[in-house]
Design a protein around this motif. Structure first.
Motif, PDB file in Angstrom:
ATOM      1  N   SER A 120    -124.275 -67.447  31.156  1.00  0.00           N
ATOM      2  CA  SER A 120    -123.523 -66.525  30.300  1.00  0.00           C
ATOM      3  C   SER A 120    -122.913 -67.247  29.107  1.00  0.00           C
ATOM      4  CB  SER A 120    -122.407 -65.853  31.100  1.00  0.00           C
ATOM      5  OG  SER A 120    -122.947 -64.981  32.052  1.00  0.00           O
ATOM      6  N   CYS A 125    -125.917 -62.942  26.495  1.00  0.00           N
ATOM      7  CA  CYS A 125    -126.197 -61.601  27.006  1.00  0.00           C
ATOM      8  C   CYS A 125    -125.120 -60.600  26.564  1.00  0.00           C
ATOM      9  CB  CYS A 125    -126.342 -61.620  28.522  1.00  0.00           C
ATOM     10  SG  CYS A 125    -124.991 -62.407  29.400  1.00  0.00           S
ATOM     11  N   HIS A 126    -123.955 -61.090  26.150  1.00  0.00           N
ATOM     12  CA  HIS A 126    -122.900 -60.196  25.668  1.00  0.00           C
ATOM     13  C   HIS A 126    -123.289 -59.514  24.360  1.00  0.00           C
ATOM     14  CE1 HIS A 126    -122.081 -64.115  23.795  1.00  0.00           C
ATOM     15  NE2 HIS A 126    -121.570 -63.424  22.783  1.00  0.00           N
ATOM     16  N   TYR A 138    -121.640 -55.884  31.788  1.00  0.00           N
ATOM     17  CA  TYR A 138    -121.490 -57.309  31.524  1.00  0.00           C
ATOM     18  C   TYR A 138    -120.963 -57.954  32.791  1.00  0.00           C
ATOM     19  CZ  TYR A 138    -120.533 -61.691  29.156  1.00  0.00           C
ATOM     20  OH  TYR A 138    -120.546 -63.011  28.791  1.00  0.00           O
ATOM     21  N   LYS A 145    -116.685 -58.792  27.471  1.00  0.00           N
ATOM     22  CA  LYS A 145    -117.761 -58.534  26.512  1.00  0.00           C
ATOM     23  C   LYS A 145    -117.167 -58.109  25.174  1.00  0.00           C
ATOM     24  CE  LYS A 145    -122.138 -56.030  26.070  1.00  0.00           C
ATOM     25  NZ  LYS A 145    -123.205 -55.428  26.881  1.00  0.00           N
TER      26      LYS A 145
END
Length: 155
Positions: A120, A125-126, A138, A145
């Motif tokens: 992360s 991925c946010h 999230y 997020k």
């Protein structure tokens, strides 16, 4: 065996794991600690938290850390590769990622792969949001997020 260490940050407690040569995991919940790991701070986890701290205080936009993904399906790895290409301060929808990896109808599967991202923040991925601009899903929670996207000034 991996080494893992936990750090308190402005967005909460973060775990960082490494395998001796690369960062393998960044996570928000202690229950997500990799199996067969020792709680040990290393030079590599120190370097990672230093860069994460710089990122969280708007002093860093790009991470310069060796990373190694030792899990995931071929599809998940394609998704995670696409996530790494999202520039700082920008977002993409799950549909955008599905189209980028050549599976335009697989946006739900992209969401599931996004949720399983082992590294992360470093693999951002946010930066993936709903097609309508809504913040959805999230691993660290929607509040984190939102903080990360606000930090990057993309919402």
């Amino acid at each position: 065996m991996k080494n893992v260490f936990f750090y308190n940050t402005v967005i909460g407690r973060i775990g960082i794991a490494e395998n001796g040569t690369a960062i393998t995991d960044v996570f928000f919940h202690e229950t997500d600690k990799p199996e067969k790991s020792a709680i040990r701070e290393t030079d590599l986890t120190k370097k990672a938290i230093a860069q994460l701290t710089e990122y969280l205080t708007s002093k860093r936009k790009k991470f310069e850390l060796p990373i190694h993904i030792d899990k995931g399906t071929e599809f998940q790895r394609k998704v995670w590769g696409a996530l790494k290409r999202i520039p700082y301060g920008e977002t993409r929808s799950y549909r955008d990622i599905a189209e980028e990896i050549g599976c335009p109808k697989a946006y739900r599967a992209v969401g599931m792969a996004n949720n399983r991202n082992p590294i992360s923040i470093i693999i951002p991925c946010h930066r993936v949001i709903g097609v309508n601009g809504k913040l959805v899903g999230y691993g660290g929670g929607i509040d984190i997020k939102k903080k990360l996207l606000t930090l990057e000034k993309s919402i």
